[in-house]
Design a protein around this motif. Structure first.
Motif, mmCIF file in Angstrom:
data_model
loop_
_atom_site.group_PDB
_atom_site.id
_atom_site.type_symbol
_atom_site.label_atom_id
_atom_site.label_comp_id
_atom_site.label_asym_id
_atom_site.label_seq_id
_atom_site.Cartn_x
_atom_site.Cartn_y
_atom_site.Cartn_z
ATOM 1 N N ALA A 5 0.698 -1.230 -0.068
ATOM 2 C CA ALA A 5 0.040 -0.074 -0.114
ATOM 3 C C ALA A 5 0.886 1.117 -0.039
ATOM 4 O O ALA A 5 0.483 2.158 -0.771
ATOM 5 C CB ALA A 5 -0.897 0.074 1.174
ATOM 6 N N LEU A 142 -5.763 0.157 -4.162
ATOM 7 C CA LEU A 142 -5.843 0.169 -2.778
ATOM 8 C C LEU A 142 -6.918 -0.695 -2.349
ATOM 9 O O LEU A 142 -7.152 -1.420 -1.390
ATOM 10 C CB LEU A 142 -5.922 1.501 -1.995
ATOM 11 N N LYS A 143 -8.161 -0.492 -2.984
ATOM 12 C CA LYS A 143 -9.395 -1.326 -2.878
ATOM 13 C C LYS A 143 -9.157 -2.677 -3.111
ATOM 14 O O LYS A 143 -9.697 -3.526 -2.570
ATOM 15 C CB LYS A 143 -10.380 -0.570 -3.688
ATOM 16 N N GLN A 146 -7.221 -4.246 -0.498
ATOM 17 C CA GLN A 146 -8.119 -4.664 0.875
ATOM 18 C C GLN A 146 -8.866 -5.833 0.837
ATOM 19 O O GLN A 146 -8.914 -6.412 1.581
ATOM 20 C CB GLN A 146 -9.028 -3.543 0.987
ATOM 21 N N GLU A 155 -6.487 0.964 4.638
ATOM 22 C CA GLU A 155 -6.904 1.229 3.316
ATOM 23 C C GLU A 155 -7.464 2.758 3.262
ATOM 24 O O GLU A 155 -7.098 3.522 2.339
ATOM 25 C CB GLU A 155 -7.787 0.239 2.811
#
Length: 187
Positions: A5, A142-143, A146, A155
């Motif tokens: 991330a 990022l999603k 997650q 996130e």
């Protein structure tokens, strides 16, 4: 997962920074009423079959505020450079004295100023689009991360970091555009 991330945020920041640097360099090539040798960086001449920027085939100097002097390293390049300047449509008329090319920088007309401001705003908008695309790509990644195991609160934190970076780079773009506009409007 946290490292991945952080890498995504860093990558997005790099893309945004590159967009701002590109805009800065692009705005330097705009002719704003005073002699600026950088306007020739985008003027390409045919140098032995290769399109080459004028500063790579000649010395470009500014002897005074309203004159640009181009001294080619090879005399046979003079007509080629002259033609390239005319074809580039940068608002300068080259004057050849057999040794060098002199370009007198005329004052900008009101129409030319308006045209330049439109160009500056368009370039600024393009830079903002690149910044926003970098933000979108980072948030999408990022999603996805997650779903692969990155904690939701982490996130969200990284998403906020990306948004803060986006806001700061958009602000830099706006500052660059407004300072260039002031420079163009200064008579």
């Amino acid at each position: 997962m946290i490292d991945k991330a952080k890498e995504l945020v860093s990558s997005a920041k790099t893309k945004m920074s590159d967009a701002v640097k590109f805009l800065e360099e692009d705005l330097k090539t705009y002719r704003v009423g005073k002699a600026n040798p950088l306007i020739f960086n985008n003027v390409l001449v045919d140098y032995y079959g290769t399109p080459t920027p004028v500063p790579q085939v000649a010395s470009v100097t500014v002897p005074d505020a309203k004159t640009i002097l181009i001294q080619p390293w090879e005399k046979k390049m003079i007509p080629v450079i002259e033609k390239a300047i005319m074809d580039a449509n940068i608002g300068l008329t080259p004057q050849n004295n057999g040794e060098s090319i002199r370009c007198n920088v005329p004052p900008l007309t009101e129409d030319r100023r308006k045209e330049l401001i439109k160009k500056v705003k368009a370039a600024g908008e393009n830079a903002k689009v690149v910044v926003r695309n970098a933000r979108r790509d980072a948030i999408d990644a990022l999603k996805k991360a997650q779903k692969e195991g990155l904690p939701e609160d982490a996130e969200k934190d990284f998403e906020q970091n990306v948004q803060k970076e986006t806001d700061s780079f958009v602000k830099k773009v706006d500052e660059l555009v407004s300072s260039k506009e002031k420079e163009i409007l200064t008579v």
